[in-house]
Design a protein around this motif. Structure first.
Motif, PDB file in Angstrom:
ATOM      1  N   ARG A 124       0.831  -1.203   0.000  1.00 39.93           N
ATOM      2  CA  ARG A 124       0.000   0.000   0.000  1.00 39.93           C
ATOM      3  C   ARG A 124       0.876   1.267   0.000  1.00 39.93           C
ATOM      4  O   ARG A 124       0.787   2.135   0.861  1.00 39.93           O
ATOM      5  N   VAL A 125       1.721   1.338  -1.027  1.00 41.38           N
ATOM      6  CA  VAL A 125       2.671   2.448  -1.156  1.00 41.38           C
ATOM      7  C   VAL A 125       2.432   3.137  -2.491  1.00 41.38           C
ATOM      8  O   VAL A 125       2.167   2.477  -3.511  1.00 41.38           O
ATOM      9  N   VAL A 126       2.541   4.464  -2.484  1.00 39.66           N
ATOM     10  CA  VAL A 126       2.429   5.273  -3.689  1.00 39.66           C
ATOM     11  C   VAL A 126       3.809   5.855  -4.013  1.00 39.66           C
ATOM     12  O   VAL A 126       4.443   6.474  -3.143  1.00 39.66           O
ATOM     13  N   TYR A 127       4.262   5.641  -5.239  1.00 36.78           N
ATOM     14  CA  TYR A 127       5.550   6.184  -5.687  1.00 36.78           C
ATOM     15  C   TYR A 127       5.289   7.316  -6.679  1.00 36.78           C
ATOM     16  O   TYR A 127       4.542   7.139  -7.657  1.00 36.78           O
ATOM     17  N   LEU A 128       5.905   8.444  -6.427  1.00 34.10           N
ATOM     18  CA  LEU A 128       5.799   9.589  -7.337  1.00 34.10           C
ATOM     19  C   LEU A 128       7.193  10.013  -7.751  1.00 34.10           C
ATOM     20  O   LEU A 128       8.036  10.342  -6.897  1.00 34.10           O
ATOM     21  N   ASN A 129       7.445  10.000  -9.040  1.00 31.49           N
ATOM     22  CA  ASN A 129       8.702  10.529  -9.570  1.00 31.49           C
ATOM     23  C   ASN A 129       8.392  11.916 -10.148  1.00 31.49           C
ATOM     24  O   ASN A 129       7.825  12.032 -11.231  1.00 31.49           O
ATOM     25  N   ILE A 130       8.776  12.964  -9.412  1.00 33.19           N
ATOM     26  CA  ILE A 130       8.377  14.335  -9.738  1.00 33.19           C
ATOM     27  C   ILE A 130       9.545  15.061 -10.391  1.00 33.19           C
ATOM     28  O   ILE A 130      10.645  15.135  -9.820  1.00 33.19           O
ATOM     29  N   THR A 131       9.313  15.581 -11.577  1.00 34.59           N
ATOM     30  CA  THR A 131      10.305  16.381 -12.297  1.00 34.59           C
ATOM     31  C   THR A 131       9.863  17.839 -12.289  1.00 34.59           C
ATOM     32  O   THR A 131       8.754  18.149 -12.735  1.00 34.59           O
ATOM     33  N   SER A 132      10.727  18.711 -11.778  1.00 34.19           N
ATOM     34  CA  SER A 132      10.414  20.135 -11.682  1.00 34.19           C
ATOM     35  C   SER A 132      11.428  20.943 -12.478  1.00 34.19           C
ATOM     36  O   SER A 132      12.495  20.441 -12.864  1.00 34.19           O
ATOM     37  N   THR A 133      11.093  22.217 -12.696  1.00 35.58           N
ATOM     38  CA  THR A 133      11.925  23.099 -13.504  1.00 35.58           C
ATOM     39  C   THR A 133      12.241  24.366 -12.725  1.00 35.58           C
ATOM     40  O   THR A 133      11.361  24.957 -12.094  1.00 35.58           O
ATOM     41  N   LEU A 134      13.520  24.778 -12.801  1.00 42.25           N
ATOM     42  CA  LEU A 134      13.980  26.029 -12.202  1.00 42.25           C
ATOM     43  C   LEU A 134      14.536  26.947 -13.280  1.00 42.25           C
ATOM     44  O   LEU A 134      15.153  26.487 -14.245  1.00 42.25           O
ATOM     45  N   ASN A 135      14.306  28.239 -13.110  1.00 45.02           N
ATOM     46  CA  ASN A 135      14.972  29.254 -13.917  1.00 45.02           C
ATOM     47  C   ASN A 135      16.129  29.828 -13.102  1.00 45.02           C
ATOM     48  O   ASN A 135      15.921  30.349 -12.010  1.00 45.02           O
TER      49      ASN A 135
END
Length: 247
Positions: A107-118
């Motif tokens: 019962r685990v949720v995996y999130l691979n989050i890609t973000s952007t910086l200026n």
């Protein structure tokens, strides 16, 4: 040698002449000259030309020194202006994409989050983005950390967009989020996470760190790609209007 109160100079002497263009030249005279140092001798044209030559040399020397000082001050001012360190601006663009996966057994949720910086370089020389350290918090709990090094160089007065990814795990005490994220009766499974990032830059042996944090809506129910204009950042005031998930 002195004869009848008159001193004989050495045969051959140099005489100063001034031409039509105002330039001084030395002329060697090869005949004997009687050096009678009376008032009339000091008032001779040759002595006046010699005095004028000395005055012109002094003026040229003063002009050279003054010009050198002004030039040094000008070069020093330009060096300070162009080499003085200026701040590095870092702004959070938003979440670029999210890849979602589940562990049904645990019962685990995996999130691979890609973000952007200026990242904007306000200096007149290149800076090196040494590393980016990031972490993601959900419900005041750190669910993921990431660090990338030796990223890129940013040219003078230039700006670059840099993507970074953080692998997050929502489980254990927050295993109830598995039921929410996999609930089929709703289409959008938004949760609020806090994105934190620290950017380290270096130039001329000097390092600088810029930190920032943003609250962000993400959908934990499906894979999502966000457009920057449509991605939504939250401030603290907006969080008071976000409903909490009761379990």
């Amino acid at each position: 040698m002195e004869e009848n109160g008159v001193i004989n100079c050495v045969s051959g002497y140099r005489q100063i002449q001034k031409d039509e263009e105002g330039l001084f030249t030395f002329i060697t005279v090869t005949k004997d000259v009687i050096c009678d140092f009376d008032e009339n001798s000091f008032a001779s044209p040759s002595f006046e030309l010699f005095a004028e030559y000395l005055n012109s040399c002094v003026f040229c020397r003063k002009l050279y020194v003054t010009s050198s000082v002004i030039l040094c001050l000008l070069l020093s001012g330009l060096a300070v202006f162009f080499l003085f360190p200026r701040s590095i601006d870092v702004s959070y663009v938003g979440v670029k994409s999210i890849y979602v996966s589940y562990d049904q057994v645990n019962r685990v949720v995996y999130l691979n989050i890609t973000s952007t910086l200026n990242i904007t370089n306000n200096n007149f020389y290149s800076v090196n983005v040494a590393n980016i350290s990031a972490q993601v918090q959900f419900s005041k709990t750190v669910i993921g950390k990431s660090r990338i090094s030796n990223i890129t160089n940013i040219g003078p007065l230039d700006m670059k967009q840099i993507d970074y990814s953080v692998h997050t795990v929502i489980g254990d005490q927050m295993s109830y989020m598995y039921d929410y994220c996999t609930l089929t009766s709703i289409k959008v499974h938004n949760i609020v996470i806090m994105m934190q990032a620290t950017v380290t830059t270096s130039y001329f042996g000097h390092t600088e760190q810029v930190s920032l944090e943003r609250y962000q809506y993400v959908d934990c129910g499906r894979n999502t790609t966000y457009h920057y204009k449509r991605s939504e950042n939250l401030n603290l005031a907006q969080l008071h209007n976000v409903p909490c998930l009761n379990v």
